[in-house]
Design an enzyme around this catalytic site. Structure first.
Site, PDB file in Angstrom:
ATOM      1  CB  SER A  13      -0.939   0.013   1.215  1.00 25.86           C
ATOM      2  OG  SER A  13      -0.204  -0.093   2.420  1.00 25.86           O
ATOM      3  CG  ASP A 159      -3.462   5.104   7.877  1.00 30.99           C
ATOM      4  OD1 ASP A 159      -2.489   5.884   7.894  1.00 30.99           O
ATOM      5  OD2 ASP A 159      -3.728   4.383   6.891  1.00 30.99           O
ATOM      6  CG  HIS A 162      -1.271   3.868   4.354  1.00 28.68           C
ATOM      7  ND1 HIS A 162      -2.135   3.328   5.282  1.00 28.68           N
ATOM      8  CD2 HIS A 162      -0.759   2.833   3.649  1.00 28.68           C
ATOM      9  CE1 HIS A 162      -2.154   2.010   5.134  1.00 28.68           C
ATOM     10  NE2 HIS A 162      -1.324   1.682   4.161  1.00 28.68           N
TER      11      HIS A 162
END
Length: 185
Positions: A13, A159, A162
């Protein structure tokens, strides 16, 4: 048909650009930086959110099919966050880097680390994986992909895992100096 040599950003990711708008992943910014520096390469984003090192091994054939000049390898975060065995992750990372190198592809290795609650021993072993592979295969290493991004206001998403679009611009600048010596103008 785009005939430019290919730089593949291969990972999870963090490479995919999770949580950012289209065109705001670090590979997108890396393309802009290469263009600005006068390098005629096509950057391909092969990041898939949630991928582990095992998924990376399973995707090697599709990466090699792109006939990349250089591959920026960024895996391991999901292994670590899931508490997978370090030995298994190392074996997978070794297979990824070794297979790419054996194909004649140049490799840049991008490391990541884990939150402190994973414990100092596990984190040290985890982090050591990248340095060991960089030494074994004589590839350039960016020890921490999110250097100058992690913990910096506006650079990380809510979060805390990221990068934001702004953060991905910095990540691309982190990768660029390791990549440029492997490219031809």
């Amino acid at each position: 048909m785009d005939k430019r040599p290919v730089v593949v950003c291969f990972g999870d990711s963090l490479t995919a650009g999770y949580g950012t708008d289209l065109g705001q992943s670090y590979p997108d910014y890396l393309q802009k930086d290469l263009n600005a520096e006068g390098y005629n390469y096509r950057v391909v984003n092969e990041g898939i959110s949630g991928n582990t090192t095992k998924d990376g091994v399973n995707r090697l054939d599709s990466i090699l099919a792109l006939k990349p000049a250089v591959v920026v390898v960024e895996f391991g975060g999901n292994d670590g966050l899931r508490g997978l065995r370090i030995d298994d992750s190392r074996t997978n990372m070794d297979k990824i880097v070794g297979t790419l190198k054996a194909s004649g592809t140049k490799v840049v290795l991008a490391g990541i680390t884990l939150p402190p609650d994973y414990g100092p021993d596990y984190i040290k072993q985890f982090n050591d994986t990248y340095a060991m592979l960089a030494t074994k295969y004589r590839v350039p290493l960016l020890p921490f992909l999110l250097n100058g991004v992690f913990g910096v206001d506006g650079m990380m998403q809510a979060d805390k895992t990221h990068a934001t679009s702004k953060g991905n611009e910095v990540v691309a600048r982190n990768v660029l100096p390791l990549l440029l010596p492997l490219l031809k103008k």
